[in-house]
Design a protein around this motif. Sequence first.
Motif, mmCIF file in Angstrom:
data_model
loop_
_atom_site.group_PDB
_atom_site.id
_atom_site.type_symbol
_atom_site.label_atom_id
_atom_site.label_comp_id
_atom_site.label_asym_id
_atom_site.label_seq_id
_atom_site.Cartn_x
_atom_site.Cartn_y
_atom_site.Cartn_z
ATOM 1 N N PHE A 1 0.821 -1.207 0.000
ATOM 2 C CA PHE A 1 0.000 0.000 0.000
ATOM 3 C C PHE A 1 0.857 1.260 0.000
ATOM 4 C CE2 PHE A 1 -1.971 3.430 2.449
ATOM 5 C CZ PHE A 1 -3.042 3.720 1.609
ATOM 6 N N HIS A 2 1.880 1.293 0.822
ATOM 7 C CA HIS A 2 2.671 2.508 0.976
ATOM 8 C C HIS A 2 3.706 2.695 -0.128
ATOM 9 C CE1 HIS A 2 1.018 3.928 4.743
ATOM 10 N NE2 HIS A 2 1.058 2.693 5.211
ATOM 11 N N ILE A 3 4.027 1.641 -0.864
ATOM 12 C CA ILE A 3 4.951 1.775 -2.006
ATOM 13 C C ILE A 3 4.230 1.202 -3.227
ATOM 14 C CG2 ILE A 3 7.317 1.415 -2.797
ATOM 15 C CD1 ILE A 3 8.084 0.654 0.027
ATOM 16 N N PRO A 4 3.309 1.948 -3.795
ATOM 17 C CA PRO A 4 2.445 1.403 -4.857
ATOM 18 C C PRO A 4 3.179 1.045 -6.140
ATOM 19 C CG PRO A 4 2.100 3.771 -4.588
ATOM 20 C CD PRO A 4 2.968 3.340 -3.459
ATOM 21 N N SER A 5 4.394 1.530 -6.324
ATOM 22 C CA SER A 5 5.136 1.232 -7.563
ATOM 23 C C SER A 5 5.702 -0.189 -7.579
ATOM 24 C CB SER A 5 6.280 2.232 -7.727
ATOM 25 O OG SER A 5 7.178 2.155 -6.618
ATOM 26 N N LEU A 6 5.681 -0.895 -6.440
ATOM 27 C CA LEU A 6 6.322 -2.210 -6.347
ATOM 28 C C LEU A 6 5.695 -3.226 -7.293
ATOM 29 C CD1 LEU A 6 7.021 -2.922 -2.565
ATOM 30 C CD2 LEU A 6 8.637 -2.287 -4.342
ATOM 31 N N LYS B 1 -5.296 -1.627 -0.537
ATOM 32 C CA LYS B 1 -6.066 -0.380 -0.546
ATOM 33 C C LYS B 1 -7.245 -0.470 0.407
ATOM 34 C CE LYS B 1 -4.935 1.068 -5.273
ATOM 35 N NZ LYS B 1 -5.474 1.273 -6.645
ATOM 36 N N ASP B 2 -7.906 -1.640 0.405
ATOM 37 C CA ASP B 2 -9.043 -1.809 1.299
ATOM 38 C C ASP B 2 -8.629 -1.753 2.760
ATOM 39 O OD1 ASP B 2 -10.906 -1.983 -0.683
ATOM 40 O OD2 ASP B 2 -10.866 -4.166 -0.792
ATOM 41 N N LEU B 3 -7.472 -2.341 3.046
ATOM 42 C CA LEU B 3 -7.057 -2.471 4.438
ATOM 43 C C LEU B 3 -6.416 -1.205 4.988
ATOM 44 C CD1 LEU B 3 -6.873 -4.316 6.859
ATOM 45 C CD2 LEU B 3 -4.740 -5.252 5.956
ATOM 46 N N PHE B 4 -5.597 -0.535 4.168
ATOM 47 C CA PHE B 4 -4.825 0.600 4.687
ATOM 48 C C PHE B 4 -5.175 1.923 4.020
ATOM 49 C CE2 PHE B 4 -2.071 -3.079 5.542
ATOM 50 C CZ PHE B 4 -1.865 -2.896 6.898
ATOM 51 N N GLY B 5 -5.971 1.866 2.945
ATOM 52 C CA GLY B 5 -6.296 3.106 2.262
ATOM 53 C C GLY B 5 -7.100 4.035 3.141
ATOM 54 N N GLY B 6 -6.716 5.288 3.262
ATOM 55 C CA GLY B 6 -7.455 6.271 4.023
ATOM 56 C C GLY B 6 -7.423 6.080 5.517
ATOM 57 N N LYS B 7 -6.455 5.411 6.051
ATOM 58 C CA LYS B 7 -6.369 5.210 7.503
ATOM 59 C C LYS B 7 -5.342 6.191 8.077
ATOM 60 C CE LYS B 7 -6.260 1.112 9.465
ATOM 61 N NZ LYS B 7 -5.787 -0.189 9.987
ATOM 62 N N LEU B 8 -5.823 7.065 8.929
ATOM 63 C CA LEU B 8 -4.943 8.003 9.618
ATOM 64 C C LEU B 8 -4.521 7.370 10.930
ATOM 65 C CD1 LEU B 8 -3.606 10.779 9.898
ATOM 66 C CD2 LEU B 8 -5.728 11.610 10.932
ATOM 67 N N ASN B 9 -3.253 6.988 11.011
ATOM 68 C CA ASN B 9 -2.767 6.348 12.226
ATOM 69 C C ASN B 9 -1.505 7.036 12.717
ATOM 70 O OD1 ASN B 9 -0.797 5.464 10.462
ATOM 71 N ND2 ASN B 9 -1.729 3.446 10.196
ATOM 72 N N ALA B 10 -0.978 6.515 13.806
ATOM 73 C CA ALA B 10 0.182 7.135 14.445
ATOM 74 C C ALA B 10 1.400 7.132 13.530
ATOM 75 C CB ALA B 10 0.497 6.408 15.757
ATOM 76 N N ASP B 11 1.532 6.089 12.700
ATOM 77 C CA ASP B 11 2.680 6.020 11.808
ATOM 78 C C ASP B 11 2.657 7.149 10.782
ATOM 79 O OD1 ASP B 11 3.651 3.770 13.063
ATOM 80 O OD2 ASP B 11 2.557 2.384 11.769
ATOM 81 N N THR C 1 -4.670 -8.559 -6.970
ATOM 82 C CA THR C 1 -5.571 -8.734 -5.822
ATOM 83 C C THR C 1 -4.946 -8.217 -4.533
ATOM 84 O OG1 THR C 1 -4.718 -10.989 -5.575
ATOM 85 C CG2 THR C 1 -6.755 -10.717 -6.828
ATOM 86 N N GLU C 2 -3.625 -8.361 -4.420
ATOM 87 C CA GLU C 2 -2.946 -7.849 -3.234
ATOM 88 C C GLU C 2 -3.003 -6.328 -3.197
ATOM 89 O OE1 GLU C 2 0.586 -10.732 -1.861
ATOM 90 O OE2 GLU C 2 0.876 -9.944 -3.873
ATOM 91 N N VAL C 3 -2.882 -5.719 -4.364
ATOM 92 C CA VAL C 3 -2.969 -4.250 -4.418
ATOM 93 C C VAL C 3 -4.337 -3.786 -3.956
ATOM 94 C CG1 VAL C 3 -2.856 -2.252 -5.939
ATOM 95 C CG2 VAL C 3 -1.261 -4.153 -6.280
ATOM 96 N N GLU C 4 -5.376 -4.463 -4.423
ATOM 97 C CA GLU C 4 -6.731 -4.102 -4.021
ATOM 98 C C GLU C 4 -6.954 -4.323 -2.528
ATOM 99 O OE1 GLU C 4 -9.084 -2.571 -5.787
ATOM 100 O OE2 GLU C 4 -7.488 -2.381 -7.287
ATOM 101 N N ASN C 5 -6.490 -5.456 -2.026
ATOM 102 C CA ASN C 5 -6.633 -5.746 -0.589
ATOM 103 C C ASN C 5 -5.880 -4.736 0.261
ATOM 104 O OD1 ASN C 5 -8.241 -7.937 -1.095
ATOM 105 N ND2 ASN C 5 -6.575 -9.427 -0.995
#
Length: 1333
Positions: A1071-1076, A1093-1103, A1087-1091
Amino acid sequence: MIQTDTQNQVASDEIVKELCTCNGLSYERIEQEGSSVKSLEMFFSSYPKIVGLSYFPSLTRLTLVRQNIQEISDLENCPLLKELWVAECCLTKIDGLEKCVLLQKLYLYCNMISSIGNLEKLTKLEVIWLNGNQIKEIEGLNTLQKLKDLNLAGNLISKIGCRLNSSRKIEKLNLSGNQISSFKEITNLARLPHLTDLCLNDPQYDPNPVCLLRNYTTHVLYHIPQLQRLDTYEVSSKEIKELAETTVMKKVMYYNMRIKNTHRQLNEELEKLKERKSKLQRLPEDRIKHFSCNIKHLERELEELQASGKKKASKSVSSQDFECEKSDGEAETPDEDQEKNSLEQQILHKLDSLKRRINFWNKKLEEIEAVYQVEVKKKKKNSNLAVQFLLTELETVGNVRFEEGSPTDAWFNSCYELILSRFCAWDFKAYGITGLKVKRVIRVHNRILRLKFEDKFQRFVDREDLTESMNYRKMLDSLFYISPPETSLKKKQLIQILEEGFQETKTSRGDEAVLLTNSLSICECPRIEYLQKQARSRGEPDDVFRHGKLIISKVFLGHSTQAHETDPVTHSSYPAVNSVFRPCRSSQNCTRTSCSGILDQPEKPKSSEICSSLSFKNCNCNLRECEWFLFDHELVLPEYVVEFEYITLVKVEPLFSSLSNVIGEEGKRYSAGFVLSRDLQRDEEVLNMEPAIKPRPKIVCLDEKTVLAVAKANIYSQIMVLNLHGNRLSKLRDISKLTGLRKLILSFNAFTCLDDVYHLPNLEYFDASHNHVITLEGIRGLNKLKYLDLSWNQLKKAGEEISVLRKHTPAVLSLDIRHNPWHKPASVRLRVIGQLKALTHLDGILITEDEAAAAVQFMADSKITQVSLVEHSRTDQEKLRVLSILPYAKILNQISKNRVDLFQNNWFSMITVLDLDGQHLCKISSLEKLENLRWASFSNNNLTKIDGLECCRNLEELTVDGNCITNLEGISKLSKLKRLSANNNHLTILDRNVFDNLSHLHYLSLENNRITSLVGLQKAYTLIELYISNNYVSSNQEIYQLKGLNNLLILDMYGNLIVWKQENYRLFVIFHIPSLKALDGTAVEPTEVENAKDLFGGKLNADMVAERLGHSNFSKMQELNWTASMIRVVDLVPAEQFKNITNVNLQNNNLTSFSGLVLLPNIRVLCLNYNHIESIFPRPKPSSHLTNRQLLYQKVSSSGYGQQGVSSSNKDAGLNESLPPIMESLEVLHLGYNGITSLALLQISRLKNLKFLFLQGNEICQIEALDGLHLLQELVLDHNKVKTIHENSFAKLSSLVALHLEENRLRELNNLHPLGKLQKLFLGLNRIQVGQI
């Protein structure tokens, strides 16, 4: 004779007459006009030979086509000839051109020429056409450096090799219609820089076999990028070239990734072996330490005993008269002397026994190390073979592939059953072999050889006109290749066979064919006997044959016959057949008359099962066993490589396969079943021998009183020996005051350094063994030291420690440094001997003159000198396009012949390539003049840092694998660097400023180091490949350091802590390095790219917050501003870290609820305009109605969903006043333009302390569910769909001061009476009539 000459003369005159006629010349005037003739030609005239050219001395062009000429002659009379055509004639060789030194064009096509020769003097030749001949090799062109056009189409050429290297000006080359089948041959043409027109598949000729392979065009265009035409087609387009290069680069990266995976697997296996070795060594080492400690105890007792005897003896000598006057009771009795002597003898005897036990356990350690090295060698051998397979796949662009089999594959089981059916136990009985087990089966897919095989096979079928398929199917068989026993199947030979096929070989009996067999015994017995013979001659165990390797080939036998008993098998002896067989009963390899082995085959063959013979009965295996001789190697297709192990009568239990009986648990070591129980009992017997040593109190801290007590002295100056063995000391205060000290023993203490041992001018003996010493830094001033024991410590850096000893212990004669975890232990001994010149013994072994000389040479070779520079450098200016993942410096050092010319001025500046791998270098030096160095490799040396390259500003590739480098500071000025590899070093950090200037770096490999952070890679924007596996990266925040690397395609972080520590690690990175395109050796699937995005897309967290701040100290944050970032979820946990945040602005995002914001305790102002807020908390749905995204979030506990969910009985939280208040610090809330339709579902009444509420721009129709907002002062409901104000709408909003209801659908104004404090009311753009207000 005269008549014959006359006839020849007449015939020659007739030929000349015809020549004149064809060219419009008068034969009668030839002598006058011939000298001016420049060109002659003759077509289709059956011209038998070249004569009469003496009449044409000025001839520059001669054309003879379709004649009966068999040899070139009479051209010595035409010294000015520049163009010659002798085409479609009957020439068999090139001859008679020696005098035509001005010749520029030579056309000899469509003849019967079999070799290229006699052209050496024709140095002006620019065009040669030899197409349509019978030439098998490219040769004889070395001197033709002006050659531009070469046509060798329609010949029998299969190899190009380096034969065209000297003709670098070739622009046009036609090799169509030959037998070139390998991409490697095409690669050789890359050395022709001016080649622009290449034909390998000219429509006028048959294609070369290589043209039928996959990726043919791509391969050619990549290796010869300057081509304008290929196979008569235009290929000058830039897009075509870029596509070819991109395709090849992807393949190179792919195979580089797979090879790194193979290396990783090897490292993991070696680590496991190392762990097992450590476990095996634990018992012997414990025993050795225990015995050594006891020996030190006894030696101390013995010294004290002997010292007391000497002291008494000296006293008796000094007071002899007084002793004579002693009474009998006062004098020392003979019994006491005898008792003392007896005690001394006991100590000496016990010491001897203890040393023997140490020797025993040392041998056990040596045995373990030897077995370990054998196992390591096997693992490395298998890994190297796997790597070579992958390199072969890369070099052949996938036209040769290797597939590892497993018992689930049908072909694997078929292969296994074939081997079982060809194994007869009786054949191997003499060697103690009862069966075999298959360890590994590899299937070979060789498209090149298969095409050749099928072509030959089809030709045979067509020629024989076989109607029934079974007739030729019976001629197919699977046979084993018989390799010469003295040259067992080595890696290089195996790869050559699998890639290029078999070649006819000549055996010791004179046989000339490919030698195969259908019997394992015929294939293996000669090898077994040879290896046993070699082992016996070296005094080694004769079971070295245990592991074997087979090549199983698909063979078309064609017409075959039985071999004659005595004659060697050659094709000339059997011209009418394709193959010959020699039955086992007549073979010299088989001397028995009967066989009695029957295999117990398992029901389902598996690689782990054993094929053994449990009973023997009569059988006729030898009647079926035979040798086969194939005359056409192209009818032998290698299909499988099988690795197997024999099962013998003597069961060999590998030391590393089962550890339980070797290691033993502490409580079970003395049990009868433990393999070393007797030895341990013997140890106890020795330890319990007399005398028993009484334990002494442990000294923890050393002071003056303690020192004097231990040394049994009155003052420091008297102390010459100080034995502090077996205490708990870690420091030696004021030891330098013992200026008379000669012997110091510190064994079995807790020292980590020896910096207190300095300026002891008389110290000769120093024992610091069995401590925890990690450095010798601080030792100084020990100029008389002769004996030094540093064994059983934790010294690692050999270079630093040797430097200390060389400087501060120059006179040391005996040094013991065994059992230290040295970096690069293999070279430590020679390094020590080479630098400590006075040394005579190292690790208890006498240093021989030969060893000392070898050490001197070793040290001389470990420095970069002019000789080493010349030997290991090249001067290539252009980079060859080679399909390999090896460092380019190594590739060029192996294949390039462009060596340095020492007689050339400024030869240093000519060096572009430097390969100094494995030279034992301690530092990089003497490279200041190598200003044009482009490719360098310093792998497998002893470097601790990268320096000395500052002047090599043109360096493009640097490899420093396998050193002891701790930082990369020395490369910061190498701005042109494209590739850097520093695997297997001691790197811990990546400095921020190192990579900032490397604006061209696209490949970085830092595997197997100790790196904890990726912070230095933030600005490595050009990186395409990053390999950083097996380091110590543990925090997911490190991934944020790579987010700006938009070109990164391959990332390998396998073996770092983050891989198993970070939940959903793989999706997190994707998710964080989409060019991979590949992560940790595995391709990134859509499918991993989509998953991800679903899991981490738009999540504002401490990191994410830490990434923006640059630190993770959130306690000072007061404001959180994160607009227009597509945030769907807020997950700021733990909330305590964000307790000081008071203002939050998250407008223009995708929030549907307050999510994790409700957990932040001190928010006062919250702006959520332009989101999709439906409710303060997410509304739970039945699982059957959940979307894929929501189902995924349910599985992740930290998503914010469900954490504060209400019970099913209180779904409509806005209608239930009993719900507890939340966000009690919140005073200002902006929820404009969210598409809100219902205030009841919003649950807004739970915000008890809210004072300002902005709800403009929504879809609200009814004002409701605001009862809990007792403190609300301003309410904004502009631009909604409110039609009426109900009775309870403002019933409890007694504090409201301002109400905004503009742009709604109000028709009347009522029910405002509860708003007693209302001061401002905005009703613009509604439908209220003036009379209704």
